[in-house]
Design a protein around this motif. Sequence first.
Motif, PDB file in Angstrom:
ATOM      1  N   LEU A  21       0.951  -1.328  -0.028  1.00  0.00           N
ATOM      2  CA  LEU A  21       0.072  -0.196   0.003  1.00  0.00           C
ATOM      3  C   LEU A  21       0.839   1.278  -0.010  1.00  0.00           C
ATOM      4  N   TYR A  22       0.594   2.007  -0.807  1.00  0.00           N
ATOM      5  CA  TYR A  22       1.224   3.422  -0.877  1.00  0.00           C
ATOM      6  C   TYR A  22       0.093   4.796  -0.755  1.00  0.00           C
ATOM      7  N   VAL A  23       0.419   5.514   0.369  1.00  0.00           N
ATOM      8  CA  VAL A  23      -0.619   6.643   0.432  1.00  0.00           C
ATOM      9  C   VAL A  23       0.120   7.695   0.170  1.00  0.00           C
ATOM     10  N   LYS A  24      -0.169   8.637  -0.602  1.00  0.00           N
ATOM     11  CA  LYS A  24       0.342  10.065  -0.986  1.00  0.00           C
ATOM     12  C   LYS A  24       1.984   9.778  -1.217  1.00  0.00           C
ATOM     13  N   GLY A  25       2.138   8.728  -2.127  1.00  0.00           N
ATOM     14  CA  GLY A  25       3.481   8.587  -2.546  1.00  0.00           C
ATOM     15  C   GLY A  25       4.397   7.706  -1.417  1.00  0.00           C
ATOM     16  N   GLU A  26       3.971   7.683  -0.352  1.00  0.00           N
ATOM     17  CA  GLU A  26       4.823   6.797   0.791  1.00  0.00           C
ATOM     18  C   GLU A  26       4.337   5.353   0.873  1.00  0.00           C
ATOM     19  N   PHE A  27       5.267   4.599   1.068  1.00  0.00           N
ATOM     20  CA  PHE A  27       4.916   3.296   1.114  1.00  0.00           C
ATOM     21  C   PHE A  27       4.405   2.928   2.736  1.00  0.00           C
ATOM     22  N   VAL A  28       3.455   2.390   2.845  1.00  0.00           N
ATOM     23  CA  VAL A  28       2.870   2.080   4.129  1.00  0.00           C
ATOM     24  C   VAL A  28       3.267   0.536   4.438  1.00  0.00           C
ATOM     25  N   GLY A  29       2.948  -0.389   3.669  1.00  0.00           N
ATOM     26  CA  GLY A  29       3.200  -1.558   4.109  1.00  0.00           C
ATOM     27  C   GLY A  29       2.387  -2.847   3.600  1.00  0.00           C
ATOM     28  N   GLY A  30       2.431  -3.900   4.011  1.00  0.00           N
ATOM     29  CA  GLY A  30       1.428  -4.919   3.367  1.00  0.00           C
ATOM     30  C   GLY A  30       0.244  -5.157   4.426  1.00  0.00           C
ATOM     31  N   THR A  31      -0.245  -6.356   4.135  1.00  0.00           N
ATOM     32  CA  THR A  31      -1.460  -6.615   4.748  1.00  0.00           C
ATOM     33  C   THR A  31      -1.543  -6.633   6.220  1.00  0.00           C
ATOM     34  N   ASP A  32      -0.213  -6.999   6.899  1.00  0.00           N
ATOM     35  CA  ASP A  32      -0.218  -7.455   8.427  1.00  0.00           C
ATOM     36  C   ASP A  32      -0.099  -5.994   8.990  1.00  0.00           C
ATOM     37  N   ILE A  33       0.759  -5.248   8.581  1.00  0.00           N
ATOM     38  CA  ILE A  33       0.910  -3.830   8.966  1.00  0.00           C
ATOM     39  C   ILE A  33      -0.571  -3.071   8.716  1.00  0.00           C
ATOM     40  N   MET A  34      -1.177  -2.993   7.550  1.00  0.00           N
ATOM     41  CA  MET A  34      -2.208  -2.346   7.166  1.00  0.00           C
ATOM     42  C   MET A  34      -3.540  -2.993   8.532  1.00  0.00           C
ATOM     43  N   ASN A  35      -3.545  -4.043   8.880  1.00  0.00           N
ATOM     44  CA  ASN A  35      -4.444  -4.590   9.587  1.00  0.00           C
ATOM     45  C   ASN A  35      -4.074  -4.167  11.062  1.00  0.00           C
ATOM     46  N   GLU A  36      -2.723  -3.933  11.536  1.00  0.00           N
ATOM     47  CA  GLU A  36      -2.378  -3.506  12.796  1.00  0.00           C
ATOM     48  C   GLU A  36      -2.841  -2.027  12.738  1.00  0.00           C
ATOM     49  N   MET A  37      -2.549  -1.253  11.689  1.00  0.00           N
ATOM     50  CA  MET A  37      -2.855   0.168  11.640  1.00  0.00           C
ATOM     51  C   MET A  37      -4.521   0.257  11.608  1.00  0.00           C
ATOM     52  N   PHE A  38      -5.066  -0.550  11.074  1.00  0.00           N
ATOM     53  CA  PHE A  38      -6.657  -0.593  11.076  1.00  0.00           C
ATOM     54  C   PHE A  38      -7.025  -0.774  12.338  1.00  0.00           C
ATOM     55  N   GLU A  39      -6.640  -1.616  13.139  1.00  0.00           N
ATOM     56  CA  GLU A  39      -7.306  -2.134  14.633  1.00  0.00           C
ATOM     57  C   GLU A  39      -6.907  -0.685  15.597  1.00  0.00           C
ATOM     58  N   SER A  40      -5.897   0.148  15.296  1.00  0.00           N
ATOM     59  CA  SER A  40      -5.436   1.175  16.005  1.00  0.00           C
ATOM     60  C   SER A  40      -6.016   2.445  15.615  1.00  0.00           C
ATOM     61  N   GLY A  41      -6.744   2.233  14.515  1.00  0.00           N
ATOM     62  CA  GLY A  41      -7.247   3.511  14.264  1.00  0.00           C
ATOM     63  C   GLY A  41      -6.522   4.551  13.099  1.00  0.00           C
ATOM     64  N   GLU A  42      -5.019   3.998  13.171  1.00  0.00           N
ATOM     65  CA  GLU A  42      -4.072   4.726  12.492  1.00  0.00           C
ATOM     66  C   GLU A  42      -4.358   4.756  11.034  1.00  0.00           C
ATOM     67  N   LEU A  43      -4.758   3.805  10.540  1.00  0.00           N
ATOM     68  CA  LEU A  43      -5.044   3.519   8.948  1.00  0.00           C
ATOM     69  C   LEU A  43      -6.047   4.593   8.517  1.00  0.00           C
ATOM     70  N   GLN A  44      -7.368   4.682   9.100  1.00  0.00           N
ATOM     71  CA  GLN A  44      -8.173   5.291   8.809  1.00  0.00           C
ATOM     72  C   GLN A  44      -7.943   6.897   8.825  1.00  0.00           C
ATOM     73  N   THR A  45      -6.837   7.104  10.058  1.00  0.00           N
ATOM     74  CA  THR A  45      -6.625   8.674  10.138  1.00  0.00           C
ATOM     75  C   THR A  45      -5.553   8.943   8.861  1.00  0.00           C
ATOM     76  N   LEU A  46      -4.794   8.159   8.529  1.00  0.00           N
ATOM     77  CA  LEU A  46      -3.883   8.234   7.484  1.00  0.00           C
ATOM     78  C   LEU A  46      -4.328   8.430   6.076  1.00  0.00           C
ATOM     79  N   LEU A  47      -5.610   7.786   5.741  1.00  0.00           N
ATOM     80  CA  LEU A  47      -6.358   7.676   4.513  1.00  0.00           C
ATOM     81  C   LEU A  47      -7.384   8.972   4.668  1.00  0.00           C
ATOM     82  N   LYS A  48      -7.786   9.535   5.702  1.00  0.00           N
ATOM     83  CA  LYS A  48      -8.598  10.542   5.612  1.00  0.00           C
ATOM     84  C   LYS A  48      -7.903  11.960   5.587  1.00  0.00           C
ATOM     85  N   ALA A  49      -6.527  11.988   5.694  1.00  0.00           N
ATOM     86  CA  ALA A  49      -5.731  13.061   6.060  1.00  0.00           C
ATOM     87  C   ALA A  49      -5.663  13.665   4.766  1.00  0.00           C
TER      88      ALA A  49
END
Length: 103
Positions: free
Chosen positions: A75-103
């Motif tokens: 996954l890339y958001v605004k040109g930055e590499f975020v990570g794969g599914t495991d990292i996305m999952n952890e970020m989603f559970e903490s709310g970090e992914l939603q915050t990143l994607l809404k910014a």
Amino acid sequence: MSDVKTWIQETVTQNPVVLFMKGTAQFPQCGFSGRAIQLLKSSGVENIVTINVLDDADVRQGIKDYSNWPTVPQLYVKGEFVGGTDIMNEMFESGELQTLLKA
């Protein structure tokens, strides 16, 4: 810089959310890619650019070289590499992914 690397760089910098995956958003070809799409949709992202790495061996290897990350999806958001599914999952559970994607 190879054409593939240039193309990858342009793709990730010109689109807000890019997922390099196996298959498509409609028909993921692996469980991890399917989960990654679910996480993005659950985070409220509608405009996801997906790149099917199974369509092009150069892109499949190129994205691994570009990110220095051995697996797909990526996954890339605004040109930055975020990570794969495991990292996305952890970020989603903490709310970090939603915050990143809404910014």
